[in-house]
Motif scaffolding. Structure first.
Motif, PDB file in Angstrom:
ATOM      1  N   ASN A  87      -0.692   3.391   3.621  1.00 14.45           N
ATOM      2  CA  ASN A  87      -0.219   2.041   3.949  1.00 14.45           C
ATOM      3  C   ASN A  87      -1.396   1.118   4.196  1.00 14.45           C
ATOM      4  O   ASN A  87      -2.300   1.453   4.954  1.00 14.45           O
TER       5      ASN A  87
ATOM      6  N   ASP B  77      -0.269   8.643  -0.986  1.00 13.39           N
ATOM      7  CA  ASP B  77       0.102   7.283  -0.602  1.00 13.39           C
ATOM      8  C   ASP B  77      -0.472   6.929   0.764  1.00 13.39           C
ATOM      9  O   ASP B  77      -0.512   7.765   1.673  1.00 13.39           O
TER      10      ASP B  77
ATOM     11  N   ALA C 226      10.616  -0.576   5.925  1.00 13.13           N
ATOM     12  CA  ALA C 226      10.717   0.393   4.827  1.00 13.13           C
ATOM     13  C   ALA C 226      10.532   1.810   5.346  1.00 13.13           C
ATOM     14  O   ALA C 226      11.101   2.760   4.808  1.00 13.13           O
ATOM     15  N   TYR C 227       9.728   1.963   6.403  1.00 14.89           N
ATOM     16  CA  TYR C 227       9.464   3.279   6.984  1.00 14.89           C
ATOM     17  C   TYR C 227       9.817   3.206   8.471  1.00 14.89           C
ATOM     18  O   TYR C 227       9.291   2.360   9.181  1.00 14.89           O
TER      19      TYR C 227
ATOM     20  N   THR D  26       2.800   6.929  -5.645  1.00 20.45           N
ATOM     21  CA  THR D  26       3.925   6.084  -6.031  1.00 20.45           C
ATOM     22  C   THR D  26       3.796   5.626  -7.472  1.00 20.45           C
ATOM     23  O   THR D  26       4.782   5.601  -8.218  1.00 20.45           O
TER      24      THR D  26
ATOM     25  N   LEU E  40       4.711  -1.539   8.215  1.00 18.07           N
ATOM     26  CA  LEU E  40       5.774  -0.616   7.830  1.00 18.07           C
ATOM     27  C   LEU E  40       7.054  -1.338   7.432  1.00 18.07           C
ATOM     28  O   LEU E  40       8.042  -0.702   7.094  1.00 18.07           O
ATOM     29  N   HIS E  41       7.029  -2.684   7.463  1.00 24.09           N
ATOM     30  CA  HIS E  41       8.152  -3.438   6.929  1.00 24.09           C
ATOM     31  C   HIS E  41       8.214  -3.283   5.413  1.00 24.09           C
ATOM     32  O   HIS E  41       9.284  -3.414   4.811  1.00 24.09           O
ATOM     33  N   ASN E  42       7.050  -3.055   4.794  1.00 24.38           N
ATOM     34  CA  ASN E  42       6.947  -3.083   3.341  1.00 24.38           C
ATOM     35  C   ASN E  42       6.837  -1.681   2.757  1.00 24.38           C
ATOM     36  O   ASN E  42       6.143  -0.818   3.303  1.00 24.38           O
ATOM     37  N   LYS E  43       7.503  -1.484   1.653  1.00 23.19           N
ATOM     38  CA  LYS E  43       7.442  -0.214   0.954  1.00 23.19           C
ATOM     39  C   LYS E  43       6.126  -0.102   0.189  1.00 23.19           C
ATOM     40  O   LYS E  43       5.607  -1.093  -0.327  1.00 23.19           O
ATOM     41  N   ILE E  44       5.584   1.112   0.133  1.00 20.28           N
ATOM     42  CA  ILE E  44       4.352   1.342  -0.629  1.00 20.28           C
ATOM     43  C   ILE E  44       4.633   1.111  -2.110  1.00 20.28           C
ATOM     44  O   ILE E  44       5.617   1.604  -2.661  1.00 20.28           O
ATOM     45  N   GLU E  45       3.751   0.351  -2.754  1.00 21.50           N
ATOM     46  CA  GLU E  45       3.912   0.020  -4.160  1.00 21.50           C
ATOM     47  C   GLU E  45       2.864   0.759  -4.991  1.00 21.50           C
ATOM     48  O   GLU E  45       1.895   1.301  -4.451  1.00 21.50           O
TER      49      GLU E  45
END
Length: 336
Positions: A138, A136, A292-293, A99, A142-147
């Motif tokens: 986690n 990438d 996010a996923y 990412t 999975l609520h959060n997008k990978i930054e």
């Protein structure tokens, strides 16, 4: 699994503990980190090379050791891992995730310049190049997008308070040996450990509670509905017994009468599906927007729900339908 090290554990035990635990049967690899694998990273400002110039960006950073990628089974997409035989890697080598490479516009990330803004109390800076890119992964729910993430070696010889281990076989068999090794090498300290899978699961406690409540409520509703369909079916078969008797005298078969009786409830079930399934689709779609996923909804699962509903209706109304079809018309067609 991981061991949470005490705040001031003896520095001379750092490498000894890791090496001894790594030698144990069933322990594939061990790695120190500054943060738990399932937590939010520390953020810091960096200068990274973008379009030929250094640009200020806020990056998530993870302090890890040379065995982190192997222990966590994180795959290198390009470049290399940290070199344990190269002491300069501690200040000049950086590894980024996919990412980060994508957001920085790096088609070839290896060799791109990267620098931590500022310096320590001795005026020493951390400046170097990207030596590797990892796929990438986690660390949060999975609520959060990978930054974008940058992996670095620790500032100094202190590797961090989390000793992570990849354990093969049953953990219940390996755990006593791991804890006894810890207590032998760290007398006076209590071993505090955790399981990475369980830490990940904690991210979904609200969903797990909602699922349990929904399953229980659904089971109750299905049971009450099935009893209701059965009761109404029996009541209606009694009310229409003369009609069924006349139909049978006129040549109707058992199957035709049963289909006539069950078909009434199936039409109601079809109407219920026409109303409920679009509403269910919308509610599920709205709930999934919080992740996010996520999986994609498809028509098959709704078809399965409808099929199960029709089956329950047929089973619930089947007894009275069969009874209506096998009744003796002579007994029900009488002149009052």
């Amino acid at each position: 699994m991981y061991l949470i090290m005490p705040g001031q554990y003896p520095p001379e035990k750092v490498s000894v503990l890791k090496n001894e635990i790594s030698k144990l049967a069933g322990v594939e690899s061990a790695s120190y980190t500054w943060y738990p694998m399932t937590s939010v990273y520390f953020k810091d400002w960096y200068d990274v090379e973008m379009d030929g110039k250094m640009t200020k960006v806020l990056l998530n950073e993870m302090f890890v050791d040379h065995d982190f990628l192997r222990t966590m089974n994180i795959k290198l997409k390009g470049g290399r891992n940290f070199d344990i035989n190269n002491p300069t890697d501690a200040r000049t080598a950086f590894i980024v995730n996919e990412t980060a490479a994508q957001e920085f516009g790096w088609k070839d990330p290896i060799g791109k310049r990267i620098k931590l803004r500022g310096a320590d109390e001795k005026g020493v800076t951390w400046e170097g190049t990207v030596v590797g890119v990892v796929k990438d992964f986690n660390t949060q729910s999975l609520h959060n997008k990978i930054e974008p993430v940058v992996l670095r070696l620790p500032y100094d010889s202190w590797p961090g308070p989390w000793l992570n281990m990849r354990v093969n076989g049953l953990l219940s068999d390996r755990l006593p040996v791991i804890l006894s090794t810890y207590e032998k090498l760290m007398p006076g300290f209590i071993a505090d450990y955790g399981i990475v899978n369980e830490s990940y699961d904690n991210n979904y406690r609200p969903e797990a509670k909602a699922l349990a409540a929904l399953q229980f409520g659904t089971a109750i509703i299905i049971f009450i509905s099935a009893i209701g369909v059965f009761s109404i079916s029996v009541y209606m078969s009694v009310k229409r017994m003369k009609e069924f008797g006349i139909r049978k005298v006129l040549g109707a078969t058992i199957r035709q009468i049963a289909e006539l009786h069950t078909g009434y409830f199936l039409r109601i079930a079809i109407l219920a599906n026409i109303i409920a399934l679009p509403v269910s689709y919308w509610l599920m779609k709205e709930w999934l927007t919080g992740f996010a996923y996520k999986t994609e909804l498809n028509g098959l699962m709704f078809f399965e729900v409808a099929a199960i509903l029709f089956l329950l209706v047929i089973i619930s109304s089947g007894f009275s339908a069969w009874k209506a079809g096998t009744m003796n018309p002579v007994e029900v067609i009488k002149i009052q």
